[in-house]
Design an enzyme around this catalytic site. Structure first.
Site, short mmCIF file in Angstrom:
data_model
loop_
_atom_site.label_atom_id
_atom_site.label_comp_id
_atom_site.label_asym_id
_atom_site.label_seq_id
_atom_site.Cartn_x
_atom_site.Cartn_y
_atom_site.Cartn_z
N HIS A 121 0.84 -0.98 0.26
CA HIS A 121 -0.08 0.43 0.03
C HIS A 121 0.82 1.36 -0.29
O HIS A 121 0.33 2.67 0.04
CB HIS A 121 -0.95 0.09 1.37
CG HIS A 121 -2.10 -0.84 0.97
ND1 HIS A 121 -2.85 -1.68 2.46
CD2 HIS A 121 -2.71 -2.39 0.03
CE1 HIS A 121 -3.50 -2.31 1.51
NE2 HIS A 121 -3.19 -2.86 0.19
N CYS A 154 2.40 20.13 -7.63
CA CYS A 154 3.68 19.85 -8.13
C CYS A 154 4.34 21.02 -8.67
O CYS A 154 3.48 21.61 -9.78
CB CYS A 154 4.02 19.19 -9.31
SG CYS A 154 5.18 18.45 -9.84
N ILE A 238 0.93 -9.57 19.63
CA ILE A 238 1.94 -9.59 18.57
C ILE A 238 2.92 -9.67 18.94
O ILE A 238 3.84 -10.44 19.49
CB ILE A 238 1.73 -8.40 17.32
CG1 ILE A 238 0.53 -9.06 16.44
CG2 ILE A 238 2.82 -8.84 16.64
CD1 ILE A 238 0.08 -7.52 15.82
P1 NAD Z 1 -6.40 -2.77 10.72
O1 NAD Z 1 -7.13 -2.25 11.22
O2 NAD Z 1 -8.28 -3.85 9.66
O3 NAD Z 1 -6.69 -4.22 11.53
C1 NAD Z 1 -5.48 -4.48 12.11
C2 NAD Z 1 -5.83 -5.97 13.08
O4 NAD Z 1 -4.90 -6.15 14.06
C3 NAD Z 1 -6.86 -5.66 14.22
O5 NAD Z 1 -8.00 -6.41 13.96
C4 NAD Z 1 -6.19 -6.04 15.82
O6 NAD Z 1 -7.82 -6.41 16.08
C5 NAD Z 1 -4.74 -6.22 15.72
N1 NAD Z 1 -4.41 -5.60 16.58
C6 NAD Z 1 -4.00 -4.57 16.29
N2 NAD Z 1 -3.22 -4.50 18.14
C7 NAD Z 1 -2.87 -5.71 17.60
C8 NAD Z 1 -1.62 -6.11 18.76
N3 NAD Z 1 -1.19 -5.35 19.48
N4 NAD Z 1 -1.51 -7.29 18.45
C9 NAD Z 1 -2.39 -8.15 18.15
N5 NAD Z 1 -3.35 -8.28 16.96
C10 NAD Z 1 -3.19 -6.31 17.36
O7 NAD Z 1 -5.34 -3.13 9.78
P2 NAD Z 1 -4.98 -3.63 8.06
O8 NAD Z 1 -5.34 -5.53 8.21
O9 NAD Z 1 -3.59 -2.83 8.29
O10 NAD Z 1 -5.88 -2.72 6.92
C11 NAD Z 1 -6.17 -1.47 7.42
C12 NAD Z 1 -4.62 -0.73 5.97
O11 NAD Z 1 -4.59 -0.29 6.95
C13 NAD Z 1 -3.83 -1.30 5.05
O12 NAD Z 1 -4.91 -1.24 4.25
C14 NAD Z 1 -2.43 -0.32 5.97
O13 NAD Z 1 -2.47 0.71 4.60
C15 NAD Z 1 -3.35 0.33 6.72
N6 NAD Z 1 -3.16 0.95 8.44
C16 NAD Z 1 -1.31 1.48 8.38
C17 NAD Z 1 -1.04 1.69 9.37
C18 NAD Z 1 0.98 1.57 9.76
O14 NAD Z 1 1.18 1.88 8.87
N7 NAD Z 1 1.37 1.14 10.49
C19 NAD Z 1 -2.14 1.99 10.63
C20 NAD Z 1 -3.29 2.19 9.70
C21 NAD Z 1 -3.56 1.45 8.76
ZN ZN Z 2 4.23 16.91 -11.47
#
Ligand code: NAD
Ligand code: ZN
Length: 249
Positions: A121, A154, A238
């Site tokens: 992404h 830009c 995690i």
């Molecule tokens: P999501 O928010 O849909 O899911 C995150 C999952 O992680 C949830 O189901 C939650 O229960 C679990 N979770 C959160 N903290 C946890 C922990 N400490 N231990 C265990 N489980 C935990 O996120 P997704 O599936 O990545 O999809 C959504 C989109 O969010 C992605 O496309 C991404 O680009 C974007 N995003 C990215 C960031 C980042 O870069 N840090 C932050 C927010 C969203």
């Molecule tokens: Zn440009």
């Protein structure tokens, strides 16, 4: 050692070409809220679709306002125990690739080379012209937006400048998709970490891995829709789980 950790450790020991697939959940312990947990970003605001960003100034203002809020967390975030465990597995040669949906750059900051991180992404740590693809530093853009309500354009071609991330409705990056496909096809163990597994096409990779004969582990606080495909589901935190399984603090 708890049962979940022991089972994960056993699977890791048996495998030689592991792919780790990460979502926003791996970065919550670094202080970056995810999207779908209670209190997550989508409980406060709604996503800006790509077509709206292109066609509407109001949508661009909303997108940059969201970015400003998220950047307050991302700019001061450090990799946590989960990122460090993943990095250790890469360094040991156990993990071939990290496929990430995250845009925070924390896997690279933990020490994993760009060649082994696949960003599905995009990357939110810089911005890019949608037309000529010239890249821009984020800081001056956010300062101009916050202080003077100025939207970035830009300087080379007058095009719209957007964070280098993939929005809903925007096409996926071809090279990264190809790399992710190849890594998934070649792995013998696929571990999905901290993803709700509802955003497609990214969430298709765990299923492909399973269909190609790899073992599938899902490590996430909450159940996911793909749990029935998994050989092992760990509804755990995690950092402690990966940290204990890999022996990293
Ligand atoms: P999501 O928010 O849909 O899911 C995150 C999952 O992680 C949830 O189901 C939650 O229960 C679990 N979770 C959160 N903290 C946890 C922990 N400490 N231990 C265990 N489980 C935990 O996120 P997704 O599936 O990545 O999809 C959504 C989109 O969010 C992605 O496309 C991404 O680009 C974007 N995003 C990215 C960031 C980042 O870069 N840090 C932050 C927010 C969203
Ligand atoms: Zn440009």
């Amino acid at each position: 050692m708890n049962k979940a950790v022991a089972e994960l450790r056993q699977l890791l020991e048996r495998s030689t070409r592991v792919v780790i697939f990460t979502g926003a959940g791996i970065s919550t312990e670094s202080g970056i809220p995810d999207f779908r947990s209670p209190g997550g970003v989508w409980s406060q605001t709604t996503p800006v679709y790509f077509d709206d960003f292109v066609s509407s100034e109001a949508a661009r203002i909303k997108a940059w306002t969201q970015k400003l809020a998220m950047e307050r967390n991302i700019s001061v975030a450090d990799p946590n125990r989960g990122h460090r465990a993943v990095e250790r597995l890469v360094r040991l040669g156990k993990v071939t690739h990290v496929i990430t949906q995250n845009i925070d750059g924390l896997h690279q900051l933990s020490g994993i080379a760009d060649t082994q991180v696949i960003e599905l992404h995009g990357n939110g740590t810089y911005a890019k012209c949608l037309d000529c693809h010239r890249t821009y530093e984020l800081k001056p853009i956010l300062e101009a937006f916050e202080n003077e309500a100025r939207l970035p354009m830009c300087t080379q071609c007058g095009g719209l400048v957007k964070t280098a991330t993939i929005s809903f409705g925007q096409s996926m990056p071809e090279t990264q998709m190809r790399r992710a496909q190849a890594a998934t096809n070649a792995c013998d163990l696929f571990i999905a970490v901290g993803s709700s597994l509802v955003v497609y096409p990214a969430a298709g990779f765990p299923v492909v891995a399973k269909q190609r004969g790899a073992s599938l582990v899902i490590l996430n606080r909450e159940p996911t829709e793909l749990d029935t495909y998994a050989d092992l589901v760990l509804n755990e935190e995690i950092g402690p789980t990966l940290g204990d399984a890999v022996g990293v603090n």
